[in-house]
Scaffold this motif. Structure first.
Motif, mmCIF file in Angstrom:
data_model
loop_
_atom_site.group_PDB
_atom_site.id
_atom_site.type_symbol
_atom_site.label_atom_id
_atom_site.label_comp_id
_atom_site.label_asym_id
_atom_site.label_seq_id
_atom_site.Cartn_x
_atom_site.Cartn_y
_atom_site.Cartn_z
ATOM 1 N N THR A 144 61.261 -121.505 -2.662
ATOM 2 C CA THR A 144 60.909 -120.535 -1.628
ATOM 3 C C THR A 144 61.327 -121.030 -0.251
ATOM 4 O O THR A 144 61.917 -120.287 0.545
ATOM 5 C CB THR A 144 59.398 -120.264 -1.646
ATOM 6 O OG1 THR A 144 59.027 -119.694 -2.907
ATOM 7 C CG2 THR A 144 59.007 -119.300 -0.531
ATOM 8 N N LEU A 157 57.733 -113.536 -0.452
ATOM 9 C CA LEU A 157 58.106 -114.337 -1.616
ATOM 10 C C LEU A 157 57.050 -115.390 -1.904
ATOM 11 O O LEU A 157 56.709 -115.638 -3.067
ATOM 12 C CB LEU A 157 59.467 -114.999 -1.377
ATOM 13 C CG LEU A 157 59.935 -115.992 -2.450
ATOM 14 C CD1 LEU A 157 59.905 -115.361 -3.827
ATOM 15 C CD2 LEU A 157 61.334 -116.499 -2.132
ATOM 16 N N LEU A 158 56.509 -115.997 -0.845
ATOM 17 C CA LEU A 158 55.474 -117.006 -1.037
ATOM 18 C C LEU A 158 54.224 -116.399 -1.673
ATOM 19 O O LEU A 158 53.596 -117.006 -2.550
ATOM 20 C CB LEU A 158 55.131 -117.652 0.306
ATOM 21 C CG LEU A 158 54.233 -118.888 0.266
ATOM 22 C CD1 LEU A 158 54.888 -120.000 -0.530
ATOM 23 C CD2 LEU A 158 53.914 -119.365 1.678
ATOM 24 N N LEU A 177 61.324 -115.150 -7.647
ATOM 25 C CA LEU A 177 61.964 -116.044 -6.665
ATOM 26 C C LEU A 177 63.384 -115.589 -6.369
ATOM 27 O O LEU A 177 63.799 -115.495 -5.205
ATOM 28 C CB LEU A 177 61.985 -117.477 -7.209
ATOM 29 C CG LEU A 177 60.646 -118.210 -7.295
ATOM 30 C CD1 LEU A 177 60.812 -119.522 -8.050
ATOM 31 C CD2 LEU A 177 60.088 -118.462 -5.904
ATOM 32 N N GLY A 201 55.027 -115.354 -5.484
ATOM 33 C CA GLY A 201 55.481 -116.387 -6.398
ATOM 34 C C GLY A 201 54.369 -117.291 -6.888
ATOM 35 O O GLY A 201 53.586 -116.958 -7.777
#
Length: 505
Positions: free
Chosen positions: A99, A252-253, A356, A256
């Motif tokens: 990430t 994304l963080l 991801l 994920g």
């Protein structure tokens, strides 16, 4: 001698060895925050590489602990070191490493490349690792709050961006509500069982001498709190707004590594602590799973914003994963528990791998003043950048469950877990899941159609240009989705071994 030392570590009430990875991560998160004060490089290269080196060391520690296969307790029994926790923490750490690698060019062009991003991301991972190793209700809540508070701050990192600030407020308010649900449920379980330790709660429930009404209410609130963190219907209202409003790097963080933590505490609380109440919580899981598949897939069809579409996709994907959690206890026996829970773990790990790459590619296409968030922004990508379109096709096929991508095998594993129960109700669930997956395939394949058959808009007619490092990482990410689909046995065996060892203790 080695066996005696291992037994001594297992019985030692403090046993600091159990928390060495978390201690290293905490130390390095503070070090990164301090070192960044003296960094003058605008690209923050020293901070970036110090962060990545620290995370690689933490990942190596978790992998070494997993490979040892030992189970030990420490910190007065509040933390557990077992293969399941370390395997999930290892995958979470790798996800955060990837990430940050994807995010660096993106945040640099948006004045977000600050030490706070790196240190807060490490604190997010710290909360995840604490949850993966928790053996106590208070430690579960502590890890949850460390992760959540860091994510709230990261969503609002662009202080001058109104949409991000609004998303952070929604995330904070609804996240606080979720934490309240979970904490209230855990307090009721404590009141009923007179213990905060998950092992002791399991033993107390097994005696059958506890007020069933209090236990049932406690389970309802615990499941509701977990459903918020997983982002499943009807506790999904924060997911689309936060995914769309947050900077893509933070999206994304959120999408994920925290999914691995949510799965970890679901197993810790419901399977390791409340397996005796599986009849109650599995029924709730069925409702949550089917509702998420229906609402997630149908709502995603109507979206034009790519991040919002992927948010509804996440809701449906987590619903599919929960189907595996419903098949652990069948007709009062736990013979299918290992198969069901390992399938769910495999599903969530492979989903994170695909996510991801998906959001990494969205960030790769973005450039200064242009986010590349609309589905139409992908129009003509097959002509402008054929290799990028090919990688995105791999990710979309995997999410849709098209063979030979890893998403196909993940869905097949869940369906096999349902069918192997030989119970009519689970067979019906499997059929419903397949039909709703066909509905979901529409909006994934629509992305492929837009990339290859639509003409590019004037605003994005140019070829995307970024660093070769991110390009190589995207290629590796796409290859992983394909290779794990062709050869899923190794990863599936790791998940099965981790779950079986967790169930054995």
């Amino acid at each position: 001698m080695a066996e005696a030392a291992e037994e001594n570590n297992t019985m030692n009430p403090m046993n600091w060895l159990v928390v060495y990875p978390e201690a290293l991560l905490l130390l390095m998160a503070c070090a990164v925050a301090l070192v960044d004060l003296y960094v003058t490089d605008e690209r923050r290269r020293p901070t970036f590489w110090l962060t990545q080196a620290s995370l690689v060391a933490v990942a190596a520690m978790h992998l070494a602990y997993y490979q040892s296969g030992a189970t030990a307790y420490g910190m007065q029994g509040m933390m557990v070191s077992d293969p399941m926790g370390h395997l999930l923490a290892f995958f979470a750490t790798v996800a955060v490493i990837i990430t940050i690698a994807y995010a660096q060019p993106y945040i640099a062009s948006r004045e977000m490349l600050k030490g706070e991003f790196f240190s807060l991301t490490m604190f997010v991972l710290l909360g995840i690792c604490v949850m993966c190793s928790a053996n106590n209700f208070l430690v579960v809540y502590l890890g949850l709050e460390i992760m959540s508070l860091s994510l709230y701050a990261l969503v609002a990192l662009r202080r001058d961006h109104g949409v991000s600030t609004e998303a952070a407020m929604k995330y904070f308010v609804l996240g606080a509500l979720a934490s309240g649900f979970l904490l209230y449920g855990l307090s009721m379980m404590y009141g009923a069982t007179k213990s905060l330790e998950i092992n002791e709660v399991f033993a107390a429930i097994g005696t059958g001498r506890i007020n069933g009404t209090v236990l049932t209410f406690g389970v309802v609130f615990v499941v509701a709190g977990l459903a918020f963190k997983l982002g499943v219907v009807p506790f999904h209202m924060w997911v689309p707004d936060v995914y769309q409003g947050a900077p893509t790097a933070v999206t994304l963080l959120i999408g994920g590594a925290p999914k691995l933590a949510a799965f970890a505490i679901t197993v810790r609380l419901l399977v390791e602590g409340m397996l005796g109440l599986a009849v109650d919580w599995q029924q709730m899981m069925v409702v949550l799973a089917v509702s998420s598949l229906v609402i997630g897939n149908l709502a995603a069809i109507a979206q034009t914003n790519l991040k919002r579409m992927l948010a509804y996709s996440t809701i449906s994907q987590m619903g599919f994963m929960l189907l595996g959690m419903t098949a652990g206890v069948v007709s009062g026996n736990t013979l299918s528990a290992g198969n069901a829970y390992s399938s769910a773990m495999f599903y969530v790990v492979t989903y994170v791998i695909t996510t991801l790459g998906t959001f990494g590619l969205i960030m790769f296409l973005a450039r200064g003043g242009f986010e590349s968030e609309e589905i139409n922004d992908l129009a003509g990508l097959g002509k402008r950048a054929p290799w990028l379109a090919g990688i995105m096709t791999l990710f979309m096929f995997s999410l849709a469950g098209v063979p030979p991508m890893v998403g196909f095998y993940a869905k097949l594993a869940i369906l096999q877990a349902l069918m192997s129960t030989n119970v009519a109700g689970y067979v019906v669930l499997a059929v419903v899941a397949v039909l709703l997956s066909l509905v979901g395939a529409f909006y994934y394949l629509r992305i492929v159609k837009v990339m290859y058959f639509d003409e590019p808009l004037a605003a994005n007619a140019s070829r995307p240009v970024q660093g070769s490092g991110v390009s190589a990482l995207l290629a590796v990410n796409g290859a992983a989705v394909l290779v794990f689909g062709l050869l899923p046995g190794g990863l599936m065996a790791m998940c099965r071994d981790a779950i079986l060892r967790a169930l054995a203790t």
